[in-house]
Write an enzyme that holds these catalytic residues in place. Structure first.
Site, short mmCIF file in Angstrom:
data_model
loop_
_atom_site.label_atom_id
_atom_site.label_comp_id
_atom_site.label_asym_id
_atom_site.label_seq_id
_atom_site.Cartn_x
_atom_site.Cartn_y
_atom_site.Cartn_z
N ARG A 40 0.82 -1.22 0.00
CA ARG A 40 0.00 0.00 0.00
C ARG A 40 0.85 1.26 0.00
O ARG A 40 0.44 2.29 -0.54
CB ARG A 40 -0.94 -0.01 1.21
CG ARG A 40 -2.06 -1.02 1.03
CD ARG A 40 -2.98 -1.09 2.22
NE ARG A 40 -4.12 -1.93 1.88
CZ ARG A 40 -5.04 -2.33 2.76
NH1 ARG A 40 -4.94 -1.95 4.02
NH2 ARG A 40 -6.04 -3.08 2.38
N LYS A 201 -20.62 -15.61 1.60
CA LYS A 201 -22.02 -15.27 1.89
C LYS A 201 -22.77 -14.58 0.76
O LYS A 201 -22.26 -13.65 0.14
CB LYS A 201 -22.06 -14.33 3.11
CG LYS A 201 -21.64 -14.99 4.40
CD LYS A 201 -21.72 -13.97 5.50
CE LYS A 201 -21.44 -14.57 6.87
NZ LYS A 201 -21.28 -13.51 7.86
N GLY A 354 -9.65 -7.45 -1.66
CA GLY A 354 -9.81 -8.52 -0.67
C GLY A 354 -9.24 -9.86 -1.06
O GLY A 354 -8.15 -9.98 -1.60
N GLY A 377 -13.64 -3.20 0.52
CA GLY A 377 -14.99 -2.69 0.77
C GLY A 377 -15.42 -1.66 -0.26
O GLY A 377 -16.57 -1.64 -0.71
#
Length: 397
Positions: A40, A201, A354, A377
């Site tokens: 990063r 999910k 992610g 996100g």
């Protein structure tokens, strides 16, 4: 949502003090505090170098972890300042506070071509509340705000959104690239446009599937969430992951895809095992008939073939979420095959943050992917079609 935002290249930066929001939320070794991946920090370098070379004085800021408004020194950005200095091969001044006397004095003394880093923005209680008083204090040190932390643009915090009320606000090169590539993929994709969605999910991807049903030509569903779709259609899924309350939604999505003429592909076979462990013995079973004492941990060989064929002729592929438990070698095959098929497809390929980004990198396909998003996100909310507050506050071109 307008993605056509002004960047650092559209404004005069020479001689200006620039507040630069970076994403320096780096992983650290719990015992020693050493930075375990500087990816990063490296990602922020092009914008920092552009600003410094063009005569700006850079006041960088970022959060690290979740100190919740307290000064937790294990979450200090001091190690980041040190690593940033090594990468830039020039001194990085570190402020012992975020908007206190040390930060203010060092910012006032900063000259064009010099850089400093403020202490963790989340040491301030007002950061996550987007407190206008904190935003004003941050802004008072600079004349221009540059947003380059794509991983944080989905959060309305003082350092990501609030400061734009007090300073002209533009995007850095990293955020500009995210908006350009992902914005174009959603608004004007090269077709056929195929979306590959995995992960555990259904609930995490509800809004993504819903949004993409009006944009994609085909949607591929893998990962743990596929078993809720199987169960909803009357399948036996053994001990596999199930969100029982999402079965109606799964059927609704299948029907909606049919109405819109969108291909909706689900796994036809599964690699199942008796226990969730790296040493578990994989058995290939029909996805609709998983034995009662087994759980699905990856897509099976027929599904791999089906999914890979679907991405072969694609013009644009967006992927978010692994196909199985890729951390276990025995159950990484589906994810690996997907990554390879994307790498060889010749399409514009986008991997959304992610786990999928980690998988593509671990499996060695990162350099063959058009774009790997830096925000988990944020890229998910982007795919949902949500307005990102840290982008909405930037000046339009």
């Amino acid at each position: 949502m307008n993605y056509n935002k002004k960047t650092v290249k559209d404004v005069e930066v020479s001689g200006k003090k620039v507040l630069l929001r970076c994403d320096f939320n780096v992983p650290q070794d719990k015992a020693t505090g050493a930075i375990t991946s500087d990816k990063r920090i490296v990602a922020a370098l092009p914008t920092i170098q552009y600003l410094l070379e063009n005569g700006a004085a850079v006041i960088a800021c970022s959060h690290l972890g979740k100190p919740k408004g307290e000064r937790k020194m294990e979450l200090s950005l001091a190690p980041v300042a040190k690593r940033l200095g090594e990468l830039l091969q020039k001194p990085v001044t570190f402020a012992a506070d975020t908007v206190g006397p040390d930060a203010k004095a060092k910012a006032a003394a900063l000259k064009p071509g010099e850089i400093m880093l403020l202490e963790n923005t989340r040491f301030e209680a007002g950061e996550t509340k987007n407190d206008p008083a904190l935003a004003k204090e941050l802004a008072s040190m600079a004349e221009l705000y540059v947003s380059d932390a794509f991983g944080s643009v989905h959060r309305a915090h003082a350092s990501t959104v609030g400061v734009a009320d007090y300073l002209p606000a533009v995007s850095g090169l990293l955020v500009a690239r995210e908006l350009e590539v992902m914005g174009k993929a959603l608004d004007d994709p090269k077709r056929p446009f195929v979306a590959v969605l995995g992960g555990a999910k259904v609930s995490d991807k509800i809004n993504v599937i819903n949004n993409l049903l009006s944009k994609a030509d085909a949607i591929i569903i893998g990962g743990g969430m596929a078993y809720t779709f199987a169960k909803a259609q009357g399948g036996s899924i053994g001990q596999s992951l199930l969100e029982a309350d999402k079965q109606d939604y799964a059927l609704e999505m299948i029907a909606k895809a049919k109405d819109k003429g969108v291909k909706f592909l689900l796994p036809v076979d599964t690699l199942a095992a008796k226990e969730f462990s790296p040493d578990a013995q994989p058995v290939v079973v029909d996805t609709m008939a998983i034995p009662d004492d087994m759980q699905g941990l990856d897509i099976g060989p027929k599904s791999v073939q089906l999914f890979c064929d679907a991405v072969k002729g694609a013009g644009t592929i967006v992927w978010n979420g692994p196909m199985g438990v890729f951390e276990f070698d025995a159950f990484a095959g589906g994810t690996r095959a997907m990554a390879q098929a994307m790498a060889e497809s010749g399409a514009v390929t986008i991997v959304g943050g992610g786990d999928s980004a980690a998988a593509v990198e671990q499996l060695g396909f990162a350099d063959k992917i058009t774009h790997i998003s830096t925000g988990g996100g944020a890229s998910l909310e982007f795919l949902e079609g949500k307005e990102l507050p840290g982008v909405a506050c930037l000046q339009d071109k």
